[in-house]
Design a protein around this motif. Structure first.
Motif, PDB file in Angstrom:
ATOM      1  N   LYS A  76      39.899  42.618   1.101  1.00 13.81           N
ATOM      2  CA  LYS A  76      40.397  42.407  -0.260  1.00 13.81           C
ATOM      3  C   LYS A  76      40.093  40.976  -0.726  1.00 13.81           C
ATOM      4  CE  LYS A  76      44.602  42.862  -3.006  1.00 13.81           C
ATOM      5  NZ  LYS A  76      46.031  43.140  -2.980  1.00 13.81           N
ATOM      6  N   LYS A  77      40.311  39.995   0.158  1.00 18.31           N
ATOM      7  CA  LYS A  77      40.007  38.595  -0.178  1.00 18.31           C
ATOM      8  C   LYS A  77      38.512  38.413  -0.424  1.00 18.31           C
ATOM      9  CE  LYS A  77      43.873  36.454   2.237  1.00 18.31           C
ATOM     10  NZ  LYS A  77      44.292  35.638   3.367  1.00 18.31           N
ATOM     11  N   SER A  78      37.703  39.020   0.448  1.00 14.86           N
ATOM     12  CA  SER A  78      36.246  38.912   0.281  1.00 14.86           C
ATOM     13  C   SER A  78      35.812  39.570  -1.023  1.00 14.86           C
ATOM     14  CB  SER A  78      35.521  39.587   1.447  1.00 14.86           C
ATOM     15  OG  SER A  78      35.801  38.926   2.649  1.00 14.86           O
ATOM     16  N   HIS A  79      36.385  40.707  -1.339  1.00 14.78           N
ATOM     17  CA  HIS A  79      36.051  41.407  -2.582  1.00 14.78           C
ATOM     18  C   HIS A  79      36.419  40.554  -3.796  1.00 14.78           C
ATOM     19  CE1 HIS A  79      37.023  44.155  -5.956  1.00 14.78           C
ATOM     20  NE2 HIS A  79      35.866  44.677  -5.610  1.00 14.78           N
ATOM     21  N   GLU A  80      37.590  39.954  -3.759  1.00 17.57           N
ATOM     22  CA  GLU A  80      38.017  39.113  -4.886  1.00 17.57           C
ATOM     23  C   GLU A  80      37.075  37.922  -5.065  1.00 17.57           C
ATOM     24  OE1 GLU A  80      42.083  38.262  -3.890  1.00 17.57           O
ATOM     25  OE2 GLU A  80      42.764  40.252  -4.534  1.00 17.57           O
ATOM     26  N   ALA A  81      36.666  37.321  -3.949  1.00 13.76           N
ATOM     27  CA  ALA A  81      35.743  36.180  -4.028  1.00 13.76           C
ATOM     28  C   ALA A  81      34.389  36.627  -4.586  1.00 13.76           C
ATOM     29  CB  ALA A  81      35.570  35.552  -2.645  1.00 13.76           C
ATOM     30  N   GLU A  85      32.550  35.496  -8.066  1.00 11.99           N
ATOM     31  CA  GLU A  85      31.170  35.000  -8.063  1.00 11.99           C
ATOM     32  C   GLU A  85      30.300  35.840  -9.010  1.00 11.99           C
ATOM     33  OE1 GLU A  85      27.608  34.416  -4.800  1.00 11.99           O
ATOM     34  OE2 GLU A  85      29.686  34.330  -4.088  1.00 11.99           O
ATOM     35  N   HIS A  86      30.495  37.132  -8.978  1.00  8.12           N
ATOM     36  CA  HIS A  86      29.748  38.037  -9.869  1.00  8.12           C
ATOM     37  C   HIS A  86      30.042  37.704 -11.336  1.00  8.12           C
ATOM     38  CE1 HIS A  86      29.494  41.776 -12.293  1.00  8.12           C
ATOM     39  NE2 HIS A  86      28.328  41.886 -11.685  1.00  8.12           N
ATOM     40  N   ASP A  87      31.323  37.554 -11.655  1.00  8.48           N
ATOM     41  CA  ASP A  87      31.700  37.227 -13.037  1.00  8.48           C
ATOM     42  C   ASP A  87      31.073  35.912 -13.481  1.00  8.48           C
ATOM     43  OD1 ASP A  87      33.173  39.560 -13.106  1.00  8.48           O
ATOM     44  OD2 ASP A  87      35.112  38.578 -12.774  1.00  8.48           O
ATOM     45  N   ASP A  88      31.053  34.900 -12.596  1.00  8.80           N
ATOM     46  CA  ASP A  88      30.428  33.609 -12.914  1.00  8.80           C
ATOM     47  C   ASP A  88      28.932  33.778 -13.175  1.00  8.80           C
ATOM     48  OD1 ASP A  88      32.869  32.352 -12.678  1.00  8.80           O
ATOM     49  OD2 ASP A  88      32.451  31.473 -10.693  1.00  8.80           O
ATOM     50  N   LEU A  89      28.265  34.579 -12.357  1.00 10.36           N
ATOM     51  CA  LEU A  89      26.831  34.807 -12.540  1.00 10.36           C
ATOM     52  C   LEU A  89      26.536  35.526 -13.854  1.00 10.36           C
ATOM     53  CD1 LEU A  89      25.690  35.820  -8.937  1.00 10.36           C
ATOM     54  CD2 LEU A  89      24.970  33.805 -10.214  1.00 10.36           C
ATOM     55  N   VAL A  90      27.349  36.499 -14.200  1.00 13.92           N
ATOM     56  CA  VAL A  90      27.166  37.227 -15.463  1.00 13.92           C
ATOM     57  C   VAL A  90      27.323  36.264 -16.638  1.00 13.92           C
ATOM     58  CG1 VAL A  90      28.173  39.013 -16.966  1.00 13.92           C
ATOM     59  CG2 VAL A  90      27.776  39.496 -14.539  1.00 13.92           C
ATOM     60  N   LYS A  91      28.340  35.408 -16.586  1.00 17.12           N
ATOM     61  CA  LYS A  91      28.530  34.415 -17.665  1.00 17.12           C
ATOM     62  C   LYS A  91      27.328  33.485 -17.762  1.00 17.12           C
ATOM     63  CE  LYS A  91      33.558  34.226 -17.479  1.00 17.12           C
ATOM     64  NZ  LYS A  91      34.711  33.431 -17.064  1.00 17.12           N
TER      65      LYS A  91
END
Length: 102
Positions: A76-81, A85-91
């Motif tokens: 769960k922690k790895s998924h959240e991280a 990271e995915h959201d930052d890359l999309v932005k």
């Protein structure tokens, strides 16, 4: 032998009835009338064995549950991280596309 395997006495009577060519009621009557006293200790042992096995399986299940819970929390922690990271890359990509379009 059904009771030794953790099944009921009734299952044992049914098994004996098939082998002896009698009814399960006749086998149950003979058991209760004459044989029970001879096999009382063995019967009690067979009755407690499933409880002991169940306790062992329950301990194993609880340990497995704890291990699974720890693994789940870690995932769960790895998924959240990774999601962050995915959201930052999309932005970052969206910002790059905006600059290219200008």
């Amino acid at each position: 032998m059904a009771v030794r395997e953790g099944r009921s006495q009734l299952a044992g009577f049914e098994e004996a009835a098939e082998e002896l060519g009698r009814t399960k009621q006749a086998c149950g009557f003979r058991w209760n009338k004459t044989l029970r006293a001879q096999y009382e200790a063995e019967l009690e042992d067979a009755k407690t064995r499933p409880k002991q096995m169940m306790r062992s399986h329950l301990k194993q299940a609880l340990m497995s549950f704890d291990q699974l819970s720890e693994a789940y929390q870690s995932l769960k922690k790895s998924h959240e991280a990774l999601k962050h990271e995915h959201d930052d890359l999309v932005k970052w990509l969206e910002q790059g596309l905006e600059k290219v379009r200008q």
